[in-house]
Design a protein around this motif. Sequence first.
Motif, PDB file in Angstrom:
ATOM      1  N   ALA A  83     -19.791 -26.465 -20.627  1.00 50.96           N
ATOM      2  CA  ALA A  83     -18.434 -26.832 -21.017  1.00 50.96           C
ATOM      3  C   ALA A  83     -17.643 -25.591 -21.405  1.00 50.96           C
ATOM      4  CB  ALA A  83     -18.469 -27.817 -22.185  1.00 50.96           C
ATOM      5  N   THR A  84     -16.331 -25.739 -21.413  1.00 53.83           N
ATOM      6  CA  THR A  84     -15.423 -24.675 -21.847  1.00 53.83           C
ATOM      7  C   THR A  84     -14.695 -25.115 -23.104  1.00 53.83           C
ATOM      8  OG1 THR A  84     -15.063 -23.856 -19.590  1.00 53.83           O
ATOM      9  CG2 THR A  84     -13.401 -23.289 -21.228  1.00 53.83           C
ATOM     10  N   CYS A  85     -14.673 -24.249 -24.101  1.00 50.68           N
ATOM     11  CA  CYS A  85     -13.934 -24.515 -25.334  1.00 50.68           C
ATOM     12  C   CYS A  85     -12.777 -23.526 -25.429  1.00 50.68           C
ATOM     13  CB  CYS A  85     -14.860 -24.381 -26.539  1.00 50.68           C
ATOM     14  SG  CYS A  85     -14.160 -25.042 -28.062  1.00 50.68           S
ATOM     15  N   PHE A  86     -11.581 -24.043 -25.678  1.00 47.52           N
ATOM     16  CA  PHE A  86     -10.380 -23.222 -25.793  1.00 47.52           C
ATOM     17  C   PHE A  86     -10.065 -22.977 -27.273  1.00 47.52           C
ATOM     18  CE2 PHE A  86      -9.970 -25.389 -21.692  1.00 47.52           C
ATOM     19  CZ  PHE A  86      -9.704 -24.310 -20.850  1.00 47.52           C
ATOM     20  N   PHE A  87     -10.026 -21.697 -27.656  1.00 49.16           N
ATOM     21  CA  PHE A  87      -9.896 -21.324 -29.062  1.00 49.16           C
ATOM     22  C   PHE A  87      -8.509 -20.812 -29.423  1.00 49.16           C
ATOM     23  CE2 PHE A  87     -14.406 -21.003 -28.131  1.00 49.16           C
ATOM     24  CZ  PHE A  87     -14.980 -21.607 -29.224  1.00 49.16           C
ATOM     25  N   VAL A  88      -8.105 -21.112 -30.661  1.00 49.56           N
ATOM     26  CA  VAL A  88      -6.884 -20.570 -31.262  1.00 49.56           C
ATOM     27  C   VAL A  88      -7.339 -19.387 -32.113  1.00 49.56           C
ATOM     28  CG1 VAL A  88      -4.857 -21.090 -32.662  1.00 49.56           C
ATOM     29  CG2 VAL A  88      -5.935 -22.912 -31.303  1.00 49.56           C
ATOM     30  N   THR A  89      -7.171 -18.178 -31.610  1.00 46.33           N
ATOM     31  CA  THR A  89      -7.896 -17.036 -32.164  1.00 46.33           C
ATOM     32  C   THR A  89      -7.480 -16.637 -33.580  1.00 46.33           C
ATOM     33  OG1 THR A  89      -6.396 -15.578 -30.912  1.00 46.33           O
ATOM     34  CG2 THR A  89      -8.531 -16.072 -29.927  1.00 46.33           C
ATOM     35  N   ASP A  90      -6.233 -16.859 -33.959  1.00 46.16           N
ATOM     36  CA  ASP A  90      -5.821 -16.518 -35.325  1.00 46.16           C
ATOM     37  C   ASP A  90      -6.405 -17.473 -36.365  1.00 46.16           C
ATOM     38  OD1 ASP A  90      -4.355 -14.445 -34.318  1.00 46.16           O
ATOM     39  OD2 ASP A  90      -2.380 -15.306 -34.742  1.00 46.16           O
ATOM     40  N   TYR A  91      -6.939 -18.590 -35.918  1.00 41.64           N
ATOM     41  CA  TYR A  91      -7.398 -19.625 -36.842  1.00 41.64           C
ATOM     42  C   TYR A  91      -8.892 -19.891 -36.745  1.00 41.64           C
ATOM     43  CZ  TYR A  91      -2.559 -20.363 -37.982  1.00 41.64           C
ATOM     44  OH  TYR A  91      -1.272 -20.174 -38.420  1.00 41.64           O
ATOM     45  N   LEU A  92      -9.649 -18.919 -36.268  1.00 41.98           N
ATOM     46  CA  LEU A  92     -11.100 -19.070 -36.315  1.00 41.98           C
ATOM     47  C   LEU A  92     -11.547 -19.114 -37.778  1.00 41.98           C
ATOM     48  CD1 LEU A  92     -12.377 -16.619 -33.546  1.00 41.98           C
ATOM     49  CD2 LEU A  92     -11.923 -19.068 -33.357  1.00 41.98           C
ATOM     50  N   ASN A  93     -12.518 -19.979 -38.038  1.00 43.89           N
ATOM     51  CA  ASN A  93     -13.073 -20.155 -39.392  1.00 43.89           C
ATOM     52  C   ASN A  93     -12.023 -20.650 -40.385  1.00 43.89           C
ATOM     53  OD1 ASN A  93     -15.415 -20.096 -40.996  1.00 43.89           O
ATOM     54  ND2 ASN A  93     -14.842 -18.144 -41.898  1.00 43.89           N
ATOM     55  N   LEU A  94     -11.035 -21.366 -39.879  1.00 47.51           N
ATOM     56  CA  LEU A  94      -9.998 -21.955 -40.731  1.00 47.51           C
ATOM     57  C   LEU A  94      -9.886 -23.449 -40.410  1.00 47.51           C
ATOM     58  CD1 LEU A  94      -7.401 -19.024 -40.580  1.00 47.51           C
ATOM     59  CD2 LEU A  94      -8.833 -19.668 -42.522  1.00 47.51           C
ATOM     60  N   HIS A  95      -8.654 -23.930 -40.247  1.00 49.32           N
ATOM     61  CA  HIS A  95      -8.446 -25.353 -39.989  1.00 49.32           C
ATOM     62  C   HIS A  95      -7.272 -25.560 -39.030  1.00 49.32           C
ATOM     63  CE1 HIS A  95     -10.511 -25.160 -43.906  1.00 49.32           C
ATOM     64  NE2 HIS A  95     -11.125 -26.263 -43.503  1.00 49.32           N
ATOM     65  N   LEU A 120     -21.451 -19.191 -26.963  1.00 53.55           N
ATOM     66  CA  LEU A 120     -21.641 -18.368 -25.770  1.00 53.55           C
ATOM     67  C   LEU A 120     -23.119 -18.176 -25.447  1.00 53.55           C
ATOM     68  CD1 LEU A 120     -18.941 -15.653 -26.481  1.00 53.55           C
ATOM     69  CD2 LEU A 120     -18.943 -17.216 -24.526  1.00 53.55           C
ATOM     70  N   LYS A 121     -23.921 -17.914 -26.468  1.00 53.14           N
ATOM     71  CA  LYS A 121     -25.343 -17.653 -26.244  1.00 53.14           C
ATOM     72  C   LYS A 121     -26.081 -18.880 -25.719  1.00 53.14           C
ATOM     73  CE  LYS A 121     -25.910 -13.822 -29.488  1.00 53.14           C
ATOM     74  NZ  LYS A 121     -26.440 -13.378 -30.806  1.00 53.14           N
ATOM     75  N   ASN A 122     -25.489 -20.039 -25.890  1.00 45.79           N
ATOM     76  CA  ASN A 122     -26.075 -21.271 -25.358  1.00 45.79           C
ATOM     77  C   ASN A 122     -25.554 -21.615 -23.966  1.00 45.79           C
ATOM     78  OD1 ASN A 122     -27.945 -22.956 -27.281  1.00 45.79           O
ATOM     79  ND2 ASN A 122     -26.472 -21.899 -28.598  1.00 45.79           N
ATOM     80  N   GLY A 123     -24.923 -20.632 -23.317  1.00 45.75           N
ATOM     81  CA  GLY A 123     -24.521 -20.797 -21.924  1.00 45.75           C
ATOM     82  C   GLY A 123     -23.189 -21.471 -21.707  1.00 45.75           C
ATOM     83  N   MET A 124     -22.417 -21.624 -22.777  1.00 42.73           N
ATOM     84  CA  MET A 124     -21.106 -22.252 -22.653  1.00 42.73           C
ATOM     85  C   MET A 124     -20.027 -21.190 -22.389  1.00 42.73           C
ATOM     86  SD  MET A 124     -21.970 -25.377 -22.931  1.00 42.73           S
ATOM     87  CE  MET A 124     -23.708 -25.771 -23.035  1.00 42.73           C
ATOM     88  N   THR A 125     -18.838 -21.661 -22.066  1.00 45.58           N
ATOM     89  CA  THR A 125     -17.727 -20.789 -21.678  1.00 45.58           C
ATOM     90  C   THR A 125     -16.592 -20.903 -22.683  1.00 45.58           C
ATOM     91  OG1 THR A 125     -18.332 -21.125 -19.358  1.00 45.58           O
ATOM     92  CG2 THR A 125     -16.151 -20.237 -19.775  1.00 45.58           C
ATOM     93  N   ILE A 126     -15.807 -19.835 -22.805  1.00 47.77           N
ATOM     94  CA  ILE A 126     -14.650 -19.855 -23.713  1.00 47.77           C
ATOM     95  C   ILE A 126     -13.364 -19.626 -22.944  1.00 47.77           C
ATOM     96  CG2 ILE A 126     -15.985 -19.124 -25.705  1.00 47.77           C
ATOM     97  CD1 ILE A 126     -14.930 -16.314 -25.314  1.00 47.77           C
ATOM     98  N   GLY A 127     -12.284 -20.108 -23.547  1.00 47.50           N
ATOM     99  CA  GLY A 127     -10.956 -19.901 -22.998  1.00 47.50           C
ATOM    100  C   GLY A 127      -9.967 -19.718 -24.134  1.00 47.50           C
ATOM    101  N   SER A 128      -8.752 -19.358 -23.786  1.00 48.34           N
ATOM    102  CA  SER A 128      -7.704 -19.122 -24.776  1.00 48.34           C
ATOM    103  C   SER A 128      -6.796 -20.337 -24.926  1.00 48.34           C
ATOM    104  CB  SER A 128      -6.870 -17.911 -24.363  1.00 48.34           C
ATOM    105  OG  SER A 128      -5.702 -17.828 -25.147  1.00 48.34           O
ATOM    106  N   HIS A 129      -6.413 -20.593 -26.174  1.00 47.68           N
ATOM    107  CA  HIS A 129      -5.454 -21.656 -26.500  1.00 47.68           C
ATOM    108  C   HIS A 129      -4.299 -21.042 -27.295  1.00 47.68           C
ATOM    109  CE1 HIS A 129      -4.461 -25.815 -26.427  1.00 47.68           C
ATOM    110  NE2 HIS A 129      -4.827 -26.135 -27.662  1.00 47.68           N
ATOM    111  N   THR A 130      -3.997 -19.794 -26.968  1.00 51.17           N
ATOM    112  CA  THR A 130      -3.028 -18.903 -27.640  1.00 51.17           C
ATOM    113  C   THR A 130      -3.601 -18.364 -28.950  1.00 51.17           C
ATOM    114  OG1 THR A 130      -1.747 -20.540 -28.926  1.00 51.17           O
ATOM    115  CG2 THR A 130      -1.055 -20.124 -26.640  1.00 51.17           C
TER     116      THR A 130
END
Length: 236
Positions: A83-95, A120-130
């Motif tokens: 699967a791919t998870c899209f992250f909001v990079t300024d809000y990692l470890n927040l809410h 990532l180490k479990n073979g998943m993919t990342i993407g950007s959500h701004t």
Amino acid sequence: MSTSNKVPILMYHSISDSKNSLSLSVDKFYNQMNFMKKKGYNTINLNEINQNDKNKFIITFDDGYEDVLINALPILKKFDFKATCFFVTDYLNLHNIWDQHKNDFILLKTMSKIQVDEWLKNGMTIGSHTSSHKNLQKININEKISQISRSKNFFKEEFNIDVKFFSYPYGSYDNETVKIIKKYYEFAVTTKRSRYIKDKFNEYLLPRVPVNKNDSLVKFFLKIKTPYEDIKYKND
């Protein structure tokens, strides 16, 4: 229209028993993945979307919630899905404070950098959500470039990964936004509802099939295996 296979790109957010409207229960997610496995489906990534193989689907998660790692990852691994998870990079470890204007707002924890690394180490993919989940239709071109590029640069600096996938916050975009996306990414997903059909959709405006918390397994089947989403929402 092309007769090629129709690929459902599933759109999830949170996988938990939270009352948040974006949260799908763990049991429902398990049952859906079990259903896909029993029907002979296998997962692919966005850059493999034009394969001619039958019974392929794509799993995506928007926002990067911690419960995706805790609850969804073990299920994905059980069924050998990616699967791919899209992250909001300024809000990692927040809410998810970008949702705080909603009447039904419920706080959800986002993944930390350590947890992204575990994903990532479990073979998943990342993407950007701004970088901060702003509506790209409502900001000027300089802010757009910043939102779109800073998140990509973050993953390059922190994980040495050239992220190629993007998800539009709120599903909002305009022509100016799409032009910028083309400079930084290779594929982008929207909230337009349909299964993917080659030659109908381009790689920067990919449609998805939203999976909602109240969807029964029968409705999930209709979304995956029939023209339900393709026809019902063709004019969206």
